[in-house]
Design a protein around this motif. Structure first.
Motif: not given
Length: 734
Positions: A424-429, A519-526, A529-532
């Motif tokens: 549930p983070l969005g921007h899963g790519y 910003w809230g839509q791109t940075v935290p999940e990145r 997900l980058t770590l994943a």
């Protein structure tokens, strides 16, 4: 090596910053091309299209930075066009998971297989998949998808046009490769003064040969300084070694050794001068002392036999190097010496005035390259496609490390896309994109890049986030900041993965901010997900590895077989003299060098792998490599003294050549089967030789040294057999 130590070493290498020569003009040109693409897209289509199209110009500029001898405009065009096609196909299927997942799997599998055609193609293909995962989220209609694909191809066209209109150090990489080869031989000459049996790394010569392969367009515009010099430089190395070696050259001590040291120092100075001239495109400036060393009339009085032949040959080759490099050549060694002395004593008589002659040009064209007149051919961009397909087909076999890499990256991309979409983070790519960008066919690069990517992401996102929260930039300011980050990435990309990944992370944050992403839509999940994605990449290599350590014996066996064929071909020329022009010797030498480089790369990768050796320890591998290097060096010494066509044949060399071929092939098979090779055929051939006359000390002594090197190889592989005694007669030259 344990897993803990391997991970520590790869982490250190991934976070290290290298000191490299920066190229600010090239970075400025790439950033300017990206700015043009963004400005045109913003003006004509708006920020959303500009955000997507910027990836085309960005990726095309990165392609021009790859270490490739192909023309840079071709790389930019190929990168932009392939990214446009990939993105358009992704747009068509992106909204349907059932269609997009097979496309993603196929595209990543082909990108993994493309590493078989070379690292440049592999990097471009992997980057296309990563960019596709980001850009397919931007448009909403097929028409917009086609427009995005076209503007991405336009980005490659802009970068290609800038490379043509504003060339920066044209032919610079080719000049550096040839200059590095000459500089390596100059360093080799200096080391031979103190260590007559010093080793030489053939990598610079192989790199120069790769750089000499040209497309038809390159062949028409190649600078004159790059014509022929490499071919002459290839023939200098064995002559340097034969002059310094005590077995076939000058004695270890005495006046001849002092004279050889003087000639080696002069040769090093001349080679360095030629390297500087080629690197900077200037005339050759030779130190006067180096010229005087080869001008001295006592050369023939001090040296004799093979050493004298080597010195005379060295002077002629150095003269050719200077001529082809575009300067005034050093005088050839005086021969005959009495005629040269009479020439010095003869008074100069002025010539009578005669008819006016046409003046010679000030800069005459250099002589053609030795050997075949045509340069080494490199396929054009369209001719490269079937070559790449054949290379990928060869690697599509069980056990191939490239096939394993393609399978890993395919599985990780699909799994990462599904996991990123389920969270549930969005921007899963971000997860599959990060994994595809860091995965490489070998262990050390994959792990080090994963660490560097996550560390660079933290730094880049933190800095970009601070700027966004404090300044709240608009569309134009975000575009300018994105171009600035891209320019910094172009400038620092050769200094290490950490700096370049930090710049890339900030670039993507500003670019998506320009397109309307908060910003809230791109940075935290990145970050998450980058770590994943990095974890998926590292786990995939641990679960489905392609270790190089178990294949070391195969690499060593291939090197032995190639060196055995090279030595056999050289020895056979003493039985059947054919002159200095020996294409079969050259072909065998190139194959031996390829096998040597393959062994070196495999050994370097194996040292960083967390697996146990399988019958070939590090110490045994080093000793075996040293023995094979000695075998290659002896064959090279014998090559330097190949007999002329009218020389007396050595019948015993024919039997030795056949014995070498058979013994080294059997020895290679024994190494693959974890047995110790035996050299009875070589021993029998040498025993039969001792009953005949030895017309030249070079060939018989070289044959004995070859046998000694083979025996040292067996000793390095822990043989229990008694060492073979080889007689090296002290027969003077006749």
């Amino acid at each position: 090596m344990s897993w803990f130590r391997a991970l520590k070493d790869t982490t250190r290498s991934g976070l290290s910053v290298e000191r490299k020569r920066l190229e600010p003009l090239v970075a400025l040109r790439g950033a300017a091309g990206l700015a043009v693409v963004i400005a045109v897209s913003l003006t004509l289509f708006g920020p959303t299209v500009a955000a997507g199209s910027a990836f085309g110009g960005f990726q095309a500029a990165i392609a021009t930075f790859q270490r490739s001898w192909r023309p840079r405009p071709e790389l930019a065009l190929a990168s932009g066009a392939s990214l446009g096609v990939s993105t358009f196909l992704g747009y068509l299927t992106g909204s349907h998971l059932v269609l997009f997942l097979p496309l993603l799997a196929l595209w990543t599998f082909l990108a993994g297989l493309s590493w078989a055609a070379g690292p440049t193609i592999g990097i471009i293909a992997s980057s296309n998949v990563a960019m596709m995962l980001v850009t397919i989220t931007l448009p909403t209609t097929v028409a917009e998808a086609a427009g995005h694909a076209a503007i991405m191809a336009f980005g490659g066209l802009v970068q290609a046009a800038l490379v043509i209109l504003f060339p920066v150090r044209r032919w610079g990489a080719h000049r550096d490769a040839l200059a590095d080869a000459l500089a390596a031989e100059a360093d080799y000459a200096r080391r031979l003064r103190h260590d007559p049996v010093a080793e030489f790394d053939p990598a610079p010569l192989m790199l120069a040969r790769n750089a000499a392969a040209l497309t038809p367009r390159q062949a028409r515009t190649r600078p004159a300084q790059l014509h022929g010099t490499r071919g002459v430089a290839e023939r200098i190395r064995p002559v340097l070694a034969s002059l310094a070696d005590p077995a076939v050259g000058v004695p270890a001590e005495g006046p001849e050794r002092d004279r050889a040291r003087e000639l080696l120092a002069a040769a090093a100075s001349i080679l360095d001068a030629a390297a500087r001239a080629i690197r900077h495109g200037t005339p050759v400036s030779i130190p006067p002392g180096a010229i005087a060393a080869f001008r001295s009339p006592d050369l023939g009085e001090t040296l004799s036999g093979p050493a004298r032949r080597a010195a005379t040959r060295l002077g002629a080759l150095l003269r050719d190097v200077v001529e082809t490099a575009g300067g005034t050549p050093p005088p050839a060694p005086p021969a005959p010496w009495a005629a040269a002395l009479r020439h010095r004593l003869t008074p100069r008589v002025p010539l009578r005035p005669g008819p006016r002659l046409k003046p010679l040009p000030l800069n005459p064209a250099p002589p053609p390259a030795p050997g075949p007149g045509r340069p080494l051919r490199r396929p054009t961009l369209f001719q490269l496609l079937p070559v790449a397909v054949r290379a990928m087909r060869r690697e599509a076999r069980p056990g191939s490390p490239i096939l394993r890499h393609a399978t890993r990256v395919c599985a990780v991309a699909v799994a990462g896309y599904l996991i990123g979409g389920a969270l549930p983070l969005g921007h899963g790519y971000w997860a599959p994109m990060s994994a595809v960008m860091v995965m490489r066919p070998d262990f050390s690069q994959t792990y080090s890049r994963a660490v560097a990517r996550f560390g660079g992401t933290l730094v880049g996102v933190a800095l970009a986030t601070g700027v966004v929260q404090l300044a709240h930039p608009g569309t134009e300011v975000s575009a300018a900041l994105a171009v600035l980050c891209a320019g910094l990435m172009y400038l620092l990309m050769r200094t290490g993965q950490l700096a370049s990944q930090a710049c890339v992370s900030a670039y993507v944050v500003f670019l998506l901010g320009m397109g309307g992403e908060a910003w809230g839509q791109t940075v935290p999940e990145r970050l998450v997900l980058t770590l994943a994605g990095g974890i998926l990449a590292t786990l995939s290599y641990a679960l489905y590895p392609a270790w190089e350590t178990p294949r070391l014996r195969t690499r060593l066996a291939d090197w032995l077989a190639a060196l055995g064929e090279y030595a056999a071909v050289v020895v056979d020329h003493y039985a059947h003299p054919a002159g200095k022009a020996a294409p079969d010797v050259r072909e065998a030498l190139l194959k031996a060098r390829d096998a040597h480089i393959a062994w070196q790369e495999a050994a370097d990768r194996a040292r960083t792998e967390p697996v146990r050796h399988r019958g070939l320890s590090n110490a045994a591998a080093d000793d075996a490599a040293h023995a094979l290097q000695r075998l290659g060096r002896v064959a090279m010494l014998m090559e330097a003294h190949l007999p002329e066509r009218d020389a007396t044949p050595v019948p015993a060399a024919d039997a030795l050549a056949d014995a070498l071929r058979a013994a080294t092939r059997d020895g290679a098979r024994a190494i693959r089967e974890r047995r110790v090779p035996a050299w009875e055929p070589v021993r029998d051939a040498l025993d039969a030789w001792d009953g005949e006359g030895v017309p030249d000390r070079v060939v018989r002594r070289g044959a004995g040294m070859i046998a000694e090197a083979l025996q040292k190889l067996s000793d390095a592989l822990d043989t229990d057999d008694p060492p073979m005694t080889v007689k090296v007669p002290e027969t003077p030259e006749k």
